[in-house]
Motif scaffolding. Structure first.
Motif, mmCIF file in Angstrom:
data_model
loop_
_atom_site.group_PDB
_atom_site.id
_atom_site.type_symbol
_atom_site.label_atom_id
_atom_site.label_comp_id
_atom_site.label_asym_id
_atom_site.label_seq_id
_atom_site.Cartn_x
_atom_site.Cartn_y
_atom_site.Cartn_z
ATOM 1 N N PHE A 191 2.072 10.564 6.537
ATOM 2 C CA PHE A 191 1.238 9.387 6.791
ATOM 3 C C PHE A 191 0.510 8.941 5.521
ATOM 4 N N ALA A 192 -0.064 9.914 4.794
ATOM 5 C CA ALA A 192 -0.825 9.567 3.582
ATOM 6 C C ALA A 192 0.047 8.817 2.581
ATOM 7 N N GLU A 193 1.309 9.196 2.483
ATOM 8 C CA GLU A 193 2.200 8.502 1.556
ATOM 9 C C GLU A 193 2.648 7.150 2.106
ATOM 10 N N ASN A 194 2.920 7.106 3.403
ATOM 11 C CA ASN A 194 3.427 5.862 4.000
ATOM 12 C C ASN A 194 2.476 4.690 3.759
ATOM 13 N N VAL A 195 1.174 4.948 3.874
ATOM 14 C CA VAL A 195 0.222 3.846 3.701
ATOM 15 C C VAL A 195 0.122 3.402 2.244
ATOM 16 N N ARG A 196 0.688 4.172 1.325
ATOM 17 C CA ARG A 196 0.728 3.783 -0.083
ATOM 18 C C ARG A 196 2.127 3.298 -0.487
ATOM 19 N N ASP A 197 3.042 3.256 0.454
ATOM 20 C CA ASP A 197 4.441 2.937 0.175
ATOM 21 C C ASP A 197 4.706 1.479 0.561
ATOM 22 N N GLY A 198 4.735 0.615 -0.438
ATOM 23 C CA GLY A 198 5.016 -0.793 -0.148
ATOM 24 C C GLY A 198 6.500 -1.096 -0.074
ATOM 25 N N TYR A 199 7.303 -0.186 -0.559
ATOM 26 C CA TYR A 199 8.762 -0.391 -0.624
ATOM 27 C C TYR A 199 9.345 -0.607 0.777
ATOM 28 N N ASP B 281 -6.440 10.938 2.935
ATOM 29 C CA ASP B 281 -5.634 10.305 3.981
ATOM 30 C C ASP B 281 -6.413 9.347 4.869
ATOM 31 N N PHE B 282 -7.481 8.755 4.330
ATOM 32 C CA PHE B 282 -8.283 7.819 5.122
ATOM 33 C C PHE B 282 -8.031 6.393 4.620
ATOM 34 N N ASN B 283 -7.924 5.451 5.545
ATOM 35 C CA ASN B 283 -7.613 4.070 5.172
ATOM 36 C C ASN B 283 -8.509 3.093 5.905
ATOM 37 N N VAL B 284 -9.009 2.124 5.154
ATOM 38 C CA VAL B 284 -9.780 1.026 5.741
ATOM 39 C C VAL B 284 -8.969 -0.238 5.502
ATOM 40 N N ILE C 143 9.524 6.126 11.950
ATOM 41 C CA ILE C 143 9.869 6.502 10.574
ATOM 42 C C ILE C 143 9.186 7.819 10.195
ATOM 43 N N PHE C 144 7.915 7.964 10.588
ATOM 44 C CA PHE C 144 7.209 9.234 10.295
ATOM 45 C C PHE C 144 8.023 10.413 10.847
ATOM 46 N N ARG C 145 8.453 10.259 12.113
ATOM 47 C CA ARG C 145 9.193 11.355 12.756
ATOM 48 C C ARG C 145 10.529 11.582 12.072
ATOM 49 N N ALA C 146 11.188 10.476 11.717
ATOM 50 C CA ALA C 146 12.514 10.589 11.095
ATOM 51 C C ALA C 146 12.409 11.268 9.725
ATOM 52 N N ARG D 200 3.896 -4.549 -4.625
ATOM 53 C CA ARG D 200 4.213 -3.833 -3.400
ATOM 54 C C ARG D 200 5.375 -2.837 -3.511
ATOM 55 N N GLY D 201 6.442 -3.199 -4.200
ATOM 56 C CA GLY D 201 7.657 -2.396 -4.084
ATOM 57 C C GLY D 201 7.768 -1.176 -4.971
ATOM 58 N N ASP D 202 6.760 -0.855 -5.773
ATOM 59 C CA ASP D 202 6.941 0.313 -6.643
ATOM 60 C C ASP D 202 6.333 1.575 -6.007
ATOM 61 N N ASP D 203 6.565 2.694 -6.686
ATOM 62 C CA ASP D 203 6.092 3.985 -6.158
ATOM 63 C C ASP D 203 4.854 4.503 -6.902
ATOM 64 N N ASN D 204 4.259 3.617 -7.684
ATOM 65 C CA ASN D 204 3.147 4.045 -8.514
ATOM 66 C C ASN D 204 1.976 4.590 -7.686
ATOM 67 N N ARG D 205 1.690 3.951 -6.543
ATOM 68 C CA ARG D 205 0.588 4.452 -5.704
ATOM 69 C C ARG D 205 0.905 5.831 -5.143
ATOM 70 N N LEU D 206 2.176 6.077 -4.866
ATOM 71 C CA LEU D 206 2.563 7.417 -4.400
ATOM 72 C C LEU D 206 2.361 8.438 -5.515
ATOM 73 N N ARG D 207 2.804 8.072 -6.715
ATOM 74 C CA ARG D 207 2.631 9.020 -7.833
ATOM 75 C C ARG D 207 1.152 9.258 -8.107
ATOM 76 N N HIS D 208 0.358 8.201 -7.909
ATOM 77 C CA HIS D 208 -1.085 8.336 -8.098
ATOM 78 C C HIS D 208 -1.672 9.316 -7.069
ATOM 79 N N PHE D 209 -1.229 9.233 -5.828
ATOM 80 C CA PHE D 209 -1.636 10.194 -4.798
ATOM 81 C C PHE D 209 -1.264 11.613 -5.243
ATOM 82 N N TRP D 210 -0.022 11.762 -5.702
ATOM 83 C CA TRP D 210 0.445 13.099 -6.080
ATOM 84 C C TRP D 210 -0.261 13.618 -7.334
ATOM 85 N N HIS D 211 -0.673 12.726 -8.198
ATOM 86 C CA HIS D 211 -1.436 13.142 -9.385
ATOM 87 C C HIS D 211 -2.707 13.870 -8.949
#
Ligand code: FES
Ligand SMILES: [Fe+2]
Length: 393
Positions: free
Chosen positions: A197-205, A271-274, A333-336, A362-373
């Protein structure tokens, strides 16, 4: 036998994820200590505990939590665990109390957490036991713009410093301009790891593919990433992409300080979103039950003086912009994804799109990499893995 290479040597460490981080119990145990033990965690909205003695209970990463307002009207959070034999003290999701009594042997704790009532107290005489040594275990508890967070650590940074001035400033629109209340609270139990979930909300792709309505009706703005793993993105509304009758309804009653059609999403680590959509605000958090189970929790905010008609419009807006997309489109998608990442025969997944930058689209993975950083920095690892053989080139 493993068909895939253990490590994708052609990718830099920050551009792939070791899929074992979604299912390895050792990773989860380390996350409980290092990620969740060192982050402010969303608990509730202040309107849920507006009076002295109001309380809510919640739980996260294995710990029952009690949040209340003491006699000085201060927010207080405790482990909802009795100091006697470890029984969960307060039952139910919310309520009002003058003190908290454990259901097992009736020990009683004040709103300030002190052990004030001890059944059969005389029998402890000579044992060395002292009431004053056994208050409820207190957790740090702070709020910003009505959003209440708790922290398991000993001396956490101030909540506003941890979120950062930029995002706190963004949240003040509309939160600093009205008397907000929770108009709807919903939960969904999902058999997934919390990072799905935490990644999905940062995934614009995925947005144009999974959310056809968003593709038409929600032109994305540029996002910004901020220190600490947080991110912020403006979201627009394009009326040409919305059924005119529906648009006529959901355009009404923008929140104070907000123009019709304005929106944003703030991702607050972990993992919190407003999310704002003009006339409704959605608070989306997780209660993490275990490494493969979460309770997704939504709070929909409106204003204290909303009429029933306005509340109905805000709920319609929430269903249109949040609940239907998430429940009908994202949850499958989360379940899959969870079904796939647990396979031991495919070791890694890819987050290599786009450049590393403080802003992006929207379409890049930079926000995901930022989460993982931020995850790596808290976990003390070089790669998105706890296996040292996955890092290095
Ligand atoms: S466990 Fe709470 S009073 Fe005994
Ligand atoms: Fe989505």
């Amino acid at each position: 036998m493993t068909h895939a290479a253990n490590r994708p040597t052609q990718l830099a460490n920050d551009r792939f994820v070791d899929n074992r981080v979604y299912s390895d119990p050792e990773v989860y145990d380390l996350e409980v200590e290092r990620v969740f033990g060192n982050s402010w965690l969303f608990a509730c909205h202040e309107s849920e505990i507006s009076n002295v003695g109001d309380y809510i209970t919640t739980s996260n990463v294995g710990s029952p939590i009690l949040v209340t307002r003491d006699h000085d009207e201060r927010l207080r959070a405790y482990l909802n665990v009795c100091r006697h034999r470890g029984c969960r003290v307060v039952a139910g999701e919310s309520g009002h109390a003058s003190a908290f009594r454990c259901p097992y042997h009736f020990w009683v704790y004040s709103l300030e957490g002190d052990l004030v009532g001890l059944s059969g107290e005389e029998a402890y005489e000579g044992s060395g036991f002292r009431k004053e040594d056994h208050p409820l275990v207190e957790l740090a508890c702070q709020s910003v713009h009505g959003l209440v967070f708790v922290h398991f650590g000993e001396n956490p940074p101030a909540l506003v410093d941890w979120i950062g001035a930029d995002i706190v400033g963004h949240l003040s629109e509309p939160l600093a301009h009205g008397d907000f209340v929770v108009v709807q609270r919903q939960t969904w139990e999902l058999p997934i790891n919390w990072k799905i979930f935490a990644e999905n909300v940062r995934d614009g792709y995925h947005v144009p593919f999974v959310h056809p309505f968003f593709r038409k009706a929600s032109p994305p703005g540029t996002y910004h990433v901020y220190d600490g793993g947080h991110a912020f993105q403006r979201l627009g509304m394009d009326p040409s992409g919305v059924d005119p009758d529906l648009w006529g309804q959901i355009r009404q009653y923008p929140l104070p300080g907000i123009e019709e059609g304005d929106g944003y999403i703030a991702n607050i680590f972990p993992d919190f979103n407003v999310t704002l959509r003009s006339n409704v605000l959605s608070l989306d958090s997780q209660r993490i039950v275990s490494g493969d189970k979460v309770i997704l929790e939504n709070r929909t905010l409106g204003l204290a003086d909303d009429t029933d008609e306005i509340t109905a419009i805000r709920r319609l807006s929430h269903r249109t912009w949040f609940q239907n997309p998430v429940e009908l489109e994202d949850m499958p998608i989360f379940r899959a994804q969870q079904e796939g990442v647990v396979s031991p025969h495919l070791r890694y997944s890819v987050i290599a799109r786009g450049k590393d930058a403080t802003t992006g689209s929207r379409g890049d993975d930079n926000r995901l990499r930022h989460f993982w950083h931020q995850w790596r920095s808290l976990m003390g690892t070089e790669a998105n893995s706890i296996d040292p053989t996955m890092s290095g080139s």
